[in-house]
Design a protein around this motif. Structure first.
Motif, PDB file in Angstrom:
ATOM      1  N   TYR A   1      40.446  37.459  43.215  1.00  0.00           N
ATOM      2  CA  TYR A   1      38.690  36.453  43.689  1.00  0.00           C
ATOM      3  C   TYR A   1      38.413  36.329  45.124  1.00  0.00           C
ATOM      4  O   TYR A   1      38.481  36.673  46.256  1.00  0.00           O
ATOM      5  N   TYR A   2      40.503  36.184  44.818  1.00  0.00           N
ATOM      6  CA  TYR A   2      40.210  35.371  46.301  1.00  0.00           C
ATOM      7  C   TYR A   2      41.156  37.241  47.172  1.00  0.00           C
ATOM      8  O   TYR A   2      40.147  36.985  48.750  1.00  0.00           O
TER       9      TYR A   2
ATOM     10  N   SER B   1      39.407  39.700  47.374  1.00  0.00           N
ATOM     11  CA  SER B   1      37.761  39.832  47.567  1.00  0.00           C
ATOM     12  C   SER B   1      36.694  39.252  48.477  1.00  0.00           C
ATOM     13  O   SER B   1      35.788  39.623  49.045  1.00  0.00           O
ATOM     14  N   HIS B   2      37.492  37.708  49.080  1.00  0.00           N
ATOM     15  CA  HIS B   2      36.743  36.983  49.315  1.00  0.00           C
ATOM     16  C   HIS B   2      37.638  36.725  50.810  1.00  0.00           C
ATOM     17  O   HIS B   2      37.411  35.668  51.211  1.00  0.00           O
TER      18      HIS B   2
END
Length: 92
Positions: free
Chosen positions: A15-16, A18-19
């Motif tokens: 998640y990190y 991808s952001h």
């Protein structure tokens, strides 16, 4: 139970990534590797750390991370990807 926790940490790191919060992803991956080093998920985490380092021009760290995958998780599918990444870095 450890495998599920390790997988959850890997998902959070993803998640990190991808952001574009690579520092947070790197920290999560390092924690995963330290806490769950005896799982196959740790091999994937090492590979992802190498990819983060390579993408941020930290070539020496990338080499160490990729070599660690091949050494500590030689039977894991990530080991072949790590060996390929090492060959590409050697060609640079």
């Amino acid at each position: 139970m450890a495998l599920e926790l390790a997988q959850h940490e890997l998902e959070i790191a993803g998640y990190y990534r991808s952001h574009d919060n690579l520092k947070a992803a790197e920290t999560r991956l390092l924690d995963l590797i330290n806490r769950f080093n005896d799982t196959d998920v740790a091999g994937t985490a090492l590979l992802q750390r190498g990819e983060i380092y390579r993408s941020t021009d930290q070539q020496e760290r990338a080499v160490l991370a990729f070599a660690s995958v091949a050494y500590h998780h030689p039977d894991h599918e990530a080991a072949r990807e790590a060996e390929q990444a090492l060959a590409e870095l050697a060609g640079d």
